[in-house]
Write an enzyme that holds these catalytic residues in place. Sequence first.
Site, PDB file in Angstrom:
ATOM      1  N   GLY A  90     -39.658 -11.336  22.106  1.00 54.72           N
ATOM      2  CA  GLY A  90     -39.197 -12.063  20.926  1.00 54.72           C
ATOM      3  C   GLY A  90     -38.773 -11.197  19.764  1.00 54.72           C
ATOM      4  O   GLY A  90     -38.542 -11.684  18.675  1.00 54.72           O
ATOM      5  N   THR A  91     -38.653  -9.891  19.999  1.00 50.86           N
ATOM      6  CA  THR A  91     -38.281  -9.038  18.877  1.00 50.86           C
ATOM      7  C   THR A  91     -36.777  -8.859  18.763  1.00 50.86           C
ATOM      8  O   THR A  91     -36.316  -8.115  17.911  1.00 50.86           O
ATOM      9  CB  THR A  91     -38.938  -7.653  19.005  1.00 50.86           C
ATOM     10  N   GLY A  92     -36.044  -9.503  19.627  1.00 48.51           N
ATOM     11  CA  GLY A  92     -34.592  -9.463  19.460  1.00 48.51           C
ATOM     12  C   GLY A  92     -33.874  -8.510  20.392  1.00 48.51           C
ATOM     13  O   GLY A  92     -32.780  -8.053  20.079  1.00 48.51           O
ATOM     14  N   LYS A  93     -34.457  -8.212  21.537  1.00 50.79           N
ATOM     15  CA  LYS A  93     -33.801  -7.284  22.460  1.00 50.79           C
ATOM     16  C   LYS A  93     -32.537  -7.912  23.044  1.00 50.79           C
ATOM     17  O   LYS A  93     -31.479  -7.288  23.065  1.00 50.79           O
ATOM     18  CB  LYS A  93     -34.771  -6.885  23.584  1.00 50.79           C
ATOM     19  N   THR A  94     -32.675  -9.138  23.498  1.00 49.24           N
ATOM     20  CA  THR A  94     -31.510  -9.823  24.048  1.00 49.24           C
ATOM     21  C   THR A  94     -30.432  -9.966  22.978  1.00 49.24           C
ATOM     22  O   THR A  94     -29.247  -9.744  23.223  1.00 49.24           O
ATOM     23  CB  THR A  94     -31.908 -11.215  24.550  1.00 49.24           C
TER      24      THR A  94
ATOM     25  N   GLU B  18     -67.332 -20.962  10.002  1.00 54.47           N
ATOM     26  CA  GLU B  18     -66.129 -20.450   9.339  1.00 54.47           C
ATOM     27  C   GLU B  18     -66.485 -19.794   8.012  1.00 54.47           C
ATOM     28  O   GLU B  18     -65.911 -18.757   7.648  1.00 54.47           O
ATOM     29  CB  GLU B  18     -65.102 -21.565   9.125  1.00 54.47           C
TER      30      GLU B  18
ATOM     31  N   HIS C  19     -67.562 -16.292   8.654  1.00 58.68           N
ATOM     32  CA  HIS C  19     -66.439 -15.349   8.769  1.00 58.68           C
ATOM     33  C   HIS C  19     -65.908 -14.992   7.388  1.00 58.68           C
ATOM     34  O   HIS C  19     -65.673 -13.824   7.078  1.00 58.68           O
ATOM     35  CB  HIS C  19     -65.283 -15.984   9.554  1.00 58.68           C
TER      36      HIS C  19
HETATM   37  P1  ADP Z   1     -36.456 -10.650  23.375  1.00 59.66           P
HETATM   38  O1  ADP Z   1     -35.274 -10.507  24.237  1.00 59.66           O
HETATM   39  O2  ADP Z   1     -36.869  -9.383  22.715  1.00 59.66           O
HETATM   40  O3  ADP Z   1     -37.623 -11.344  24.016  1.00 59.66           O
HETATM   41  P2  ADP Z   1     -34.738 -12.368  21.936  1.00 59.66           P
HETATM   42  O4  ADP Z   1     -33.623 -11.470  21.643  1.00 59.66           O
HETATM   43  O5  ADP Z   1     -34.574 -13.273  23.083  1.00 59.66           O
HETATM   44  O6  ADP Z   1     -36.064 -11.566  22.153  1.00 59.66           O
HETATM   45  O7  ADP Z   1     -35.076 -13.185  20.641  1.00 59.66           O
HETATM   46  C1  ADP Z   1     -35.314 -14.556  20.645  1.00 59.66           C
HETATM   47  C2  ADP Z   1     -34.804 -15.198  19.391  1.00 59.66           C
HETATM   48  O8  ADP Z   1     -35.510 -14.735  18.267  1.00 59.66           O
HETATM   49  C3  ADP Z   1     -33.376 -14.867  19.102  1.00 59.66           C
HETATM   50  O9  ADP Z   1     -32.508 -15.751  19.726  1.00 59.66           O
HETATM   51  C4  ADP Z   1     -33.294 -14.972  17.588  1.00 59.66           C
HETATM   52  O10 ADP Z   1     -33.066 -16.296  17.204  1.00 59.66           O
HETATM   53  C5  ADP Z   1     -34.673 -14.594  17.143  1.00 59.66           C
HETATM   54  N1  ADP Z   1     -34.727 -13.191  16.688  1.00 59.66           N
HETATM   55  C6  ADP Z   1     -35.475 -12.212  17.229  1.00 59.66           C
HETATM   56  N2  ADP Z   1     -35.319 -11.052  16.569  1.00 59.66           N
HETATM   57  C7  ADP Z   1     -34.433 -11.297  15.594  1.00 59.66           C
HETATM   58  C8  ADP Z   1     -33.843 -10.479  14.576  1.00 59.66           C
HETATM   59  N3  ADP Z   1     -34.142  -9.190  14.426  1.00 59.66           N
HETATM   60  N4  ADP Z   1     -32.959 -11.059  13.750  1.00 59.66           N
HETATM   61  C9  ADP Z   1     -32.643 -12.360  13.872  1.00 59.66           C
HETATM   62  N5  ADP Z   1     -33.158 -13.171  14.815  1.00 59.66           N
HETATM   63  C10 ADP Z   1     -34.052 -12.661  15.658  1.00 59.66           C
END
Ligand code: ADP
Length: 647
Positions: A229-233, A450, A453
């Site tokens: 979810g960090t935006g690799k794709t 809680e 904590h």
């Molecule tokens: P990964 O491939 O690393 O698992 P994705 O590229 O599929 O992650 O990211 C999933 C979604 O999260 C993207 O479609 C986008 O909407 C959001 N996202 C993740 N990183 C970013 C970023 N740096 N800037 C903007 N959107 C992001």
Amino acid sequence: MAEIPNNNKPKKKIGFYWVYIVLIAFFIGSIVFGSTSSVKETTMTDLSKMLKEQDIEKIELINGKTAEIYLNEQGMRKYFPNDTKQTFGKTPNYTLKVSEDRLYTKVDEAQQGLSNPVEVIPIDRANFWGEIIGWLPLLLIIVFWILIMRRMSGGGSGMGGGQIFSIGKSKAQLYDQEKDNKTTFKDVAGLEEAKEEVMEIVDFLKNPGRYTRLGGKIPKGVLLVGPPGTGKTLLAKSVAGEANVPFFSISGSDFVEMFVGVGASRVRDLFKQAKEKSPCIIFIDEIDAIGRARGKNIMSGGNDERESTLNQLLTEMDGFGTNSGVIVLAATNRADILDKALMRAGRFDRQIYVELPDLNGRREIFEVHMRGLKLGTDVDKEFLAKQTPGFSGADIANVCNEAALIAARKNKENIEKQDFLDAIDRIVGGLEKKNSVITESEKKVIAYHEAGHATTSWMLEYAHPLVKVTIVPRGKALGAAWYLPDERQITTKEQMYHEMIATLGGRAAEQIIFGQISTGALNDLEKVSKQAHAMVMYYGLDETIGNVSYYDSTGQQEYSFQKPFSEKTAEKIDAEVSKLIESAYQEALRILNEHKDGLAQLAQKLIDKEVIFSDDLVAIFGERPWKHEERTFKRRNEEKEEKPEEA
Ligand code: ADP
């Protein structure tokens, strides 16, 4: 993982309904046409009588089985005096099931001595429906077989699916930059370093000549490493968008199928397709599905298929000429377990780390995803970024969407700050379960847990500062405390220890107030145990065990039955772990005993209000004496501003 737009035309799904419809049609047809039930059946005696009285026009013997009897005018008048349908001469008036021989004998017998006897006309008539029904079982078997074959080759969806014959075709999806939505660097927030690195790739794709002119070689593979979810794709897509080249996207697991040899053939096919479209980018998501180190898994024998797929990938990457303009980008969150052969120079020799976004990154991601939203005036991106440490880009995208949904549910005109906060809570803790049934005494235990904590973490210098505590059940948790973790790059032993104390604070509070402990601390205990193990076994933070780490970054240990240490050491580790946890627990007890009044006040407030914030803790315990240096992440940008760019 990113959502992948389907650029294959959405295929109209033909269900199995048509099969049913055809079957039903057959059935009805066979009833309607296959039988002549509307025609009356007669008996041999009646037929003889009719013949004697010369009421019959003709007799047809169909297929040697059924006699169809047509009356003449005289017969019609006698038997069908009011023939409204005017069937005379068109359809038989009677039928009779009879054997050929008997019919001939009886007809001759009945007409003996008559001047112009009626003759039996034999007729062969193909029974169409009967025939089809005879073939039906075979037909069904064929239909069934086709369905099974379609299933086996991937349900007939996606490219290359559909027939058994195309099973070796790659399932990659192609995004054409002209046709599809274009993703560019503008859509990628933060990730400055990563962007800079991929910028180079864009340049390779745009002006390959500039590099090859001097004899340099363009890299073939780039590995994007980072948590999900960090935006690799997104980054890979934006590279394709910026360079304006086609983009093939496929997931590592798409190569693997139940048939041996399919993976390798899909790899071959993918590269063949890519070379036709060159220059282009191939993106392989989750490459660890095929790229795991070879020959390490002693547990499963069915490993060969993955290995041969990987071998094919390695061969293809060596094979396609460096200048053919195909660049492979691959993503994984476990670079450590990848086969070393994948990373050697000439294959994925470049690695780009895509980290979880920092404060600035998160603010920028909020900006990107808020572009299309109708925001209220009180929404502060800076504040939201601070509230979301540890969130990935995908989480933040989710927060924005969730906030919009929450605001819509409340029929608001704009999305307000509170909607974002609710969305964050929901994503962190799951949905609030306002109506789950909790007794008063359970509520009291949860409140003290809680509050325990909250109190311990308030009193410890290095525990994460608290944001809020609630005892409204959410997801699977009965209560929760929200902290704002420092974004540390390294953690000291003391910091870890303090966190453990705060985690055990819940159980300690139960012990002090009620004199008994409950199962409610499972989650805490699991966390603490893992942390203690990590401290002793991985980080070398324990004096008795010393500066030894049993961490295996290659991931091979997962498969081995043997521990990398002796029995004696194992015993020592166990002893140290429980010593560590026990001393943290004692410390938690000590702190809570010292602040028992505060703890009780806090718990009461929680029972009354269900949610309390850090302000409430300040009111009870006073400000925390420690001021930590705040991380602002401004430094980097300021430096940039100071230094004018040298063009
Ligand atoms: P990964 O491939 O690393 O698992 P994705 O590229 O599929 O992650 O990211 C999933 C979604 O999260 C993207 O479609 C986008 O909407 C959001 N996202 C993740 N990183 C970013 C970023 N740096 N800037 C903007 N959107 C992001």
